[in-house]
Enzyme design. Structure first.
Site, mmCIF file in Angstrom:
data_model
loop_
_atom_site.group_PDB
_atom_site.id
_atom_site.type_symbol
_atom_site.label_atom_id
_atom_site.label_comp_id
_atom_site.label_asym_id
_atom_site.label_seq_id
_atom_site.Cartn_x
_atom_site.Cartn_y
_atom_site.Cartn_z
ATOM 1 N NE ARG A 78 27.656 35.573 41.801
ATOM 2 C CZ ARG A 78 28.524 36.058 40.894
ATOM 3 N NH1 ARG A 78 28.495 37.223 40.160
ATOM 4 N NH2 ARG A 78 29.666 35.383 40.630
ATOM 5 N N GLY A 80 26.808 40.477 37.973
ATOM 6 C CA GLY A 80 28.359 40.314 38.251
ATOM 7 C C GLY A 80 28.902 39.314 37.141
ATOM 8 C CD GLN A 81 32.595 41.263 34.709
ATOM 9 O OE1 GLN A 81 33.670 41.566 35.107
ATOM 10 N NE2 GLN A 81 32.325 41.918 33.693
ATOM 11 C CG LEU A 82 34.290 34.096 35.837
ATOM 12 C CD1 LEU A 82 35.227 33.985 34.802
ATOM 13 C CD2 LEU A 82 33.639 32.759 36.202
ATOM 14 C CG HIS A 85 32.048 31.801 46.506
ATOM 15 N ND1 HIS A 85 32.219 33.155 47.025
ATOM 16 C CD2 HIS A 85 30.793 31.891 45.623
ATOM 17 C CE1 HIS A 85 31.006 33.832 46.195
ATOM 18 N NE2 HIS A 85 30.569 33.154 45.520
ATOM 19 C CG LEU A 155 28.325 44.022 46.198
ATOM 20 C CD1 LEU A 155 26.930 44.793 46.770
ATOM 21 C CD2 LEU A 155 29.661 44.423 46.866
ATOM 22 N N GLY A 156 27.184 40.184 44.942
ATOM 23 C CA GLY A 156 26.467 39.944 43.725
ATOM 24 C C GLY A 156 24.904 39.763 44.075
ATOM 25 C CB ILE A 168 28.354 40.192 50.866
ATOM 26 C CG1 ILE A 168 28.177 39.750 52.333
ATOM 27 C CG2 ILE A 168 27.273 41.245 50.789
ATOM 28 C CD1 ILE A 168 28.501 40.543 53.676
ATOM 29 C CB CYS A 185 34.672 41.405 39.858
ATOM 30 S SG CYS A 185 33.975 40.737 41.412
#
Length: 225
Positions: A78, A80-82, A85, A155-156, A168, A185
């Site tokens: 996706r 974005g970065q790190l 979760h 979000l990504g 999200i 992020c």
């Protein structure tokens, strides 16, 4: 004579109560997106949680992984970065046919943000966008009463053949200590930039998973129709 077009399948909601392994979720997302592209499956929003792990987007930098080997790290594909979760964080994977919704990716990302903001508002939390920073933020106070801003949702997005996937993540009540293993992020907290991570629980909003799921479904209809 032109053949009749098949009826548009209504969007489906999938809700997983337990923890879903990340590689399994990624494979199922990709399969569903391919089926939507082929016209053999309906659009879907999948609400779930993962075991504790980090995912790396296409812009992730190795130096932003502060504690290597602390948790599994998965390449997400996706934007974005790190990000982190884990249990207590509600994920919304969104698989929509963007071709049928105007094809505007910028608008779609704005709608995802609006979805989060409206959901948080149901619990008395004011989520806000910030220029140059991905995600949704809330204004808070530090221990000395100074102003700071904490990220409550990420979000990504990825789009393949006109179909979206990923989505999200809202921090309901995760173990926020896990965020210390990364620069979330790519945004590093400092004295000059007092940015952190928060959750509904940390903001004294004791929201159950079922309550958050219900709010996500109601506000999704408001934003996406």
């Amino acid at each position: 004579m032109a053949l009749p077009q098949p009826a548009h399948k209504p969007l489906e909601w999938r809700i997983s109560a337990g923890l879903v392994d990340y590689p399994t979720a990624l494979a199922e997302m990709e399969a569903r997106a391919a089926a939507i592209h082929a016209g053999t499956a309906a659009e879907q929003v999948w609400l779930l949680e993962h075991p504790p792990l980090y995912t790396a987007g296409t812009s992730a930098r190795p130096e932003d992984l502060l504690v290597p080997d602390a948790l599994p790290v998965y390449r997400a594909g996706r934007g974005g970065q790190l990000t982190y979760h884990g249990p207590g964080q509600r994920i919304g994977y969104v698989m929509l046919d963007l071709r049928a919704r105007g094809g505007d990716l910028r608008r779609y990302v704005h709608e995802l943000e609006d979805w989060i903001i409206r959901t948080l508002a149901r619990f008395g939390v004011k989520g806000e966008r910030r220029e140059g920073r991905i995600g949704i933020w809330v204004a808070t106070k530090d221990q000395r009463g100074g102003d700071r801003e904490d990220k409550i949702a990420a979000l990504g997005v990825r789009v393949r053949h006109g179909v979206t996937f990923h989505g999200i993540a809202i921090n309901r009540d995760p173990d926020l200590r896990h965020f210390a293993g990364i620069v979330p992020c790519g945004i590093q907290e400092s004295a000059a930039q007092p940015f952190g991570v928060t959750s509904l629980a940390k903001l004294d909003k004791p929201v159950t998973q079922a309550e958050l799921d219900a709010a996500l479904q109601a506000t999704f209809a408001e934003v996406f129709g």
